[in-house]
Design a protein around this motif. Structure first.
Motif, PDB file in Angstrom:
ATOM      1  N   VAL A 236       0.841  -1.201   0.000  1.00 41.70           N
ATOM      2  CA  VAL A 236       0.000   0.000   0.000  1.00 41.70           C
ATOM      3  C   VAL A 236       0.878   1.253   0.000  1.00 41.70           C
ATOM      4  CG1 VAL A 236      -1.665   1.330   1.362  1.00 41.70           C
ATOM      5  CG2 VAL A 236      -1.992  -1.116   1.024  1.00 41.70           C
TER       6      VAL A 236
ATOM      7  N   ALA B  56       1.149   4.081  -3.040  1.00 44.77           N
ATOM      8  CA  ALA B  56       1.019   5.518  -2.814  1.00 44.77           C
ATOM      9  C   ALA B  56       2.218   6.260  -3.397  1.00 44.77           C
ATOM     10  CB  ALA B  56       0.885   5.810  -1.328  1.00 44.77           C
TER      11      ALA B  56
ATOM     12  N   ASP C 183      -1.354   7.000  -5.569  1.00 46.12           N
ATOM     13  CA  ASP C 183      -2.684   6.635  -5.100  1.00 46.12           C
ATOM     14  C   ASP C 183      -2.618   6.375  -3.603  1.00 46.12           C
ATOM     15  OD1 ASP C 183      -3.885   6.675  -7.640  1.00 46.12           O
ATOM     16  OD2 ASP C 183      -3.146   4.665  -8.042  1.00 46.12           O
ATOM     17  N   ASN C 184      -3.526   6.981  -2.869  1.00 39.86           N
ATOM     18  CA  ASN C 184      -3.572   6.762  -1.430  1.00 39.86           C
ATOM     19  C   ASN C 184      -4.752   5.863  -1.095  1.00 39.86           C
ATOM     20  OD1 ASN C 184      -1.335   8.404  -0.773  1.00 39.86           O
ATOM     21  ND2 ASN C 184      -2.601  10.209  -1.084  1.00 39.86           N
ATOM     22  N   TYR C 185      -4.448   4.680  -0.591  1.00 42.72           N
ATOM     23  CA  TYR C 185      -5.472   3.721  -0.208  1.00 42.72           C
ATOM     24  C   TYR C 185      -5.535   3.635   1.306  1.00 42.72           C
ATOM     25  CZ  TYR C 185      -5.231   2.274  -5.056  1.00 42.72           C
ATOM     26  OH  TYR C 185      -5.261   2.262  -6.418  1.00 42.72           O
ATOM     27  N   SER C 186      -6.712   3.343   1.814  1.00 43.50           N
ATOM     28  CA  SER C 186      -6.904   3.187   3.243  1.00 43.50           C
ATOM     29  C   SER C 186      -6.263   1.875   3.687  1.00 43.50           C
ATOM     30  CB  SER C 186      -8.390   3.184   3.567  1.00 43.50           C
ATOM     31  OG  SER C 186      -8.593   2.740   4.888  1.00 43.50           O
TER      32      SER C 186
ATOM     33  N   THR D  35      -7.803  -1.970   3.407  1.00 41.30           N
ATOM     34  CA  THR D  35      -7.052  -2.967   2.656  1.00 41.30           C
ATOM     35  C   THR D  35      -6.806  -4.209   3.501  1.00 41.30           C
ATOM     36  OG1 THR D  35      -5.949  -1.185   1.440  1.00 41.30           O
ATOM     37  CG2 THR D  35      -4.944  -3.352   1.322  1.00 41.30           C
TER      38      THR D  35
ATOM     39  N   THR E  33      -2.317  -8.653  -1.895  1.00 42.94           N
ATOM     40  CA  THR E  33      -2.631  -7.299  -2.317  1.00 42.94           C
ATOM     41  C   THR E  33      -1.837  -6.996  -3.575  1.00 42.94           C
ATOM     42  OG1 THR E  33      -2.984  -6.667  -0.031  1.00 42.94           O
ATOM     43  CG2 THR E  33      -2.675  -4.893  -1.607  1.00 42.94           C
TER      44      THR E  33
ATOM     45  N   ILE F  29      -0.328  -4.708  -6.546  1.00 42.78           N
ATOM     46  CA  ILE F  29       0.070  -3.315  -6.756  1.00 42.78           C
ATOM     47  C   ILE F  29       0.653  -3.096  -8.138  1.00 42.78           C
ATOM     48  CG2 ILE F  29       0.490  -2.847  -4.317  1.00 42.78           C
ATOM     49  CD1 ILE F  29       3.548  -3.064  -5.129  1.00 42.78           C
TER      50      ILE F  29
ATOM     51  N   HIS G 142      -0.688  -1.728 -10.559  1.00 43.26           N
ATOM     52  CA  HIS G 142      -1.354  -0.642 -11.268  1.00 43.26           C
ATOM     53  C   HIS G 142      -0.463   0.513 -11.680  1.00 43.26           C
ATOM     54  CE1 HIS G 142      -1.616   0.936  -7.172  1.00 43.26           C
ATOM     55  NE2 HIS G 142      -1.715   2.096  -7.735  1.00 43.26           N
TER      56      HIS G 142
ATOM     57  N   THR H  77      -9.533   1.262 -14.990  1.00 43.75           N
ATOM     58  CA  THR H  77     -10.101   0.220 -14.137  1.00 43.75           C
ATOM     59  C   THR H  77     -10.527  -1.003 -14.935  1.00 43.75           C
ATOM     60  OG1 THR H  77     -10.922   1.952 -12.695  1.00 43.75           O
ATOM     61  CG2 THR H  77     -11.856  -0.231 -12.387  1.00 43.75           C
TER      62      THR H  77
END
Length: 126
Positions: free
Chosen positions: A11, A15, A20-23, A27, A49, A51, A53, A63
């Protein structure tokens, strides 16, 4: 413990690299639920998870690309598609692709690490 550490790293890298900032709590919860539901459905593997992207964003993907990729992997996995593909693909062609992907992951890990943490990255990748 290793899975939680992996999620935190993934995560934070998402970022940093993908802007991109993910919670992190969200997650962790989704990953935990996936890891509980997966074995009920028959998979021996825990959730991971993803990553990838930042690379997809560089290629201009949105998406839909990830959704199509996930759908195709699901169909291949549930319908025996991987077994079918491997009957036509010789091992001599398959293993170099796996090695190439591994080397790409290694190079990305070293490229985005602080120089003083290279020994830790090396041990972590082993």
């Amino acid at each position: 413990v290793v899975a939680v550490a992996e999620i935190i790293i993934n995560v934070s890298m998402a970022a940093e690299l993908g802007h991109d900032n993910y919670s992190l709590p969200a997650t962790l919860v989704v990953n935990a639920l996936s890891s509980v539901v997966g074995p009920v459905l028959g998979t021996p593997f825990p959730a991971v998870t993803f990553i990838g992207h930042p690379t997809f964003k560089e290629m201009g993907a949105r998406t839909g690309y990830v959704l199509i990729q996930g759908f195709l992997l699901f169909v291949l996995a549930t319908c025996g598609g991987f077994t079918f593909l491997l009957t036509f693909m010789p091992e001599q062609a398959f293993y170099p692709m796996v090695i190439f992907i591994g080397l790409d992951i290694f190079s990305a890990a070293f490229a985005h690490s602080e120089p003083n943490s290279i020994p830790a990255v090396t041990i972590g990748l082993l």
